[in-house]
Design an enzyme around this catalytic site. Structure first.
Site, mmCIF file in Angstrom:
data_model
loop_
_atom_site.group_PDB
_atom_site.id
_atom_site.type_symbol
_atom_site.label_atom_id
_atom_site.label_comp_id
_atom_site.label_asym_id
_atom_site.label_seq_id
_atom_site.Cartn_x
_atom_site.Cartn_y
_atom_site.Cartn_z
ATOM 1 N N HIS A 196 -2.570 -3.073 -3.414
ATOM 2 C CA HIS A 196 -3.951 -2.925 -2.939
ATOM 3 C C HIS A 196 -4.923 -2.789 -4.121
ATOM 4 O O HIS A 196 -6.017 -3.354 -4.120
ATOM 5 C CB HIS A 196 -4.049 -1.708 -2.012
ATOM 6 C CG HIS A 196 -5.221 -1.756 -1.083
ATOM 7 N ND1 HIS A 196 -5.535 -0.725 -0.246
ATOM 8 C CD2 HIS A 196 -6.160 -2.713 -0.858
ATOM 9 C CE1 HIS A 196 -6.623 -1.048 0.453
ATOM 10 N NE2 HIS A 196 -7.017 -2.249 0.093
ATOM 11 N N ASP A 233 -3.848 2.413 -4.858
ATOM 12 C CA ASP A 233 -2.488 2.343 -4.315
ATOM 13 C C ASP A 233 -1.900 0.944 -4.494
ATOM 14 O O ASP A 233 -2.669 -0.017 -4.600
ATOM 15 C CB ASP A 233 -2.479 2.761 -2.822
ATOM 16 C CG ASP A 233 -3.259 1.817 -1.916
ATOM 17 O OD1 ASP A 233 -4.415 1.500 -2.214
ATOM 18 O OD2 ASP A 233 -2.685 1.360 -0.903
ATOM 19 N N THR A 261 0.426 5.116 1.982
ATOM 20 C CA THR A 261 -0.398 5.679 3.045
ATOM 21 C C THR A 261 -1.388 6.715 2.502
ATOM 22 O O THR A 261 -2.513 6.825 3.007
ATOM 23 C CB THR A 261 0.476 6.338 4.125
ATOM 24 O OG1 THR A 261 1.401 7.211 3.470
ATOM 25 C CG2 THR A 261 1.226 5.303 4.932
ATOM 26 N N GLU A 270 2.589 -0.844 4.480
ATOM 27 C CA GLU A 270 2.294 0.529 4.066
ATOM 28 C C GLU A 270 3.596 1.276 3.795
ATOM 29 O O GLU A 270 4.521 1.250 4.608
ATOM 30 C CB GLU A 270 1.557 1.280 5.192
ATOM 31 C CG GLU A 270 0.125 0.848 5.417
ATOM 32 C CD GLU A 270 -0.883 1.517 4.478
ATOM 33 O OE1 GLU A 270 -0.469 2.355 3.643
ATOM 34 O OE2 GLU A 270 -2.079 1.181 4.593
ATOM 35 N N HIS A 313 0.837 -1.205 0.000
ATOM 36 C CA HIS A 313 0.000 0.000 0.000
ATOM 37 C C HIS A 313 0.867 1.248 0.000
ATOM 38 O O HIS A 313 2.039 1.192 0.355
ATOM 39 C CB HIS A 313 -0.815 0.089 1.299
ATOM 40 C CG HIS A 313 -1.676 -1.083 1.601
ATOM 41 N ND1 HIS A 313 -3.019 -1.085 1.382
ATOM 42 C CD2 HIS A 313 -1.385 -2.291 2.152
ATOM 43 C CE1 HIS A 313 -3.540 -2.242 1.781
ATOM 44 N NE2 HIS A 313 -2.565 -2.995 2.249
HETATM 45 ZN ZN LIG Z 1 -4.143 0.559 0.580
#
Ligand SMILES: [Zn+2]
Length: 244
Positions: A134, A144, A29, A92, A27
């Site tokens: 993601h 993302d 953020t 992340e 991912h």
């Molecule tokens: Zn995400």
């Protein structure tokens, strides 16, 4: 490798087995700053978290232990897996994202990511085709880590899957329309083989899945239009997925 422990209360309190961990989900953020991201991922108010967060300097934070289910994927699908929180490790990367000023991922950030991925792949025997973004697992909702995330560089480090063509060859097929219905059908069949999921063949779900595919595998042009370059890449990736 130094990992800094922080604590997020946002996880399922029941432990899971190592065997249930099959995927890594990357991912960004997508928030104004690192601080704001950490506060959000660690606040019980927001009910989101991830296992790791890597800042732009490459510092790694652990927010949730691997043996617990973190809340990062949401409603999602990849191959035969559904609602992937329970089967995945979420990582992340601090980046402002498309909303607040999307930047290239930093060198130190990526080298930390590569190191942590290598560790996880070894520990949980994660297959290449199960290293996703993601947007791959939730193409209708998410964009993302985005088209600046260097999947090709990752694949060079044996993290994730890639195709076998060089970019000069592929470029010749960019923007060349796919007219035959048969070819369109075979393209979306290949997306399914790669892992993408679309329950109904509605226009919007096909369109968004095509965009997710481009963000990952044809980052030079993310336009939601099916061209021959996409066709060639999808065919090759689907083939490579079989044994990896
Ligand atoms: Zn995400």
């Amino acid at each position: 490798m130094k990992i800094n422990n922080l604590y997020s209360p946002n996880f399922d309190k029941r432990k899971r087995s190592n065997k249930s961990i099959k995927l890594i989900v990357i991912h960004y953020t997508g928030m104004q700053s690192e601080r704001v991201s950490i506060v959000r991922l660690c606040s019980p108010k927001f009910k989101v978290s991830s296992h790791f967060l890597i800042n732009e300097k490459g510092k790694i934070y652990r927010l949730v232990k691997d043996e617990y289910i973190a809340w990062h994927a949401g409603k999602s699908n990849w191959g035969s897996y559904k609602n992937l929180n329970k089967n995945s490790i979420g990582i992340e990367l601090v980046n402002k994202g498309h909303k607040f000023g999307y930047t290239t991922f930093k060198k130190k950030q990526l080298s930390s990511l590569i190191r942590i991925c290598k560790l996880l792949i070894k520990k949980y025997k994660i297959k290449k085709k199960y290293i996703t973004g993601h947007s791959d697992i939730a193409p209708l909702r998410k964009i993302d880590p985005g088209e600046k995330f260097p999947w090709k560089q990752m694949a060079k480090n044996k993290i994730g899957i890639w195709h076998n063509y060089n970019s000069d060859f592929l470029r010749k097929y960019r923007n060349i329309k796919v007219l035959e219905k048969k070819q369109k059908i075979s393209f979306f069949k290949n997306l399914k083989k790669i892992g993408y999921y679309f329950s109904k063949n509605t226009k919007i779900s096909l369109f968004k899945t095509l965009i997710a595919f481009q963000r990952h595998f044809r980052q030079e042009l993310v336009n939601g239009k099916l061209d021959k370059e996409c066709l060639i890449i999808a065919h090759d990736i689907a083939k490579n997925c079989k044994n990896s």
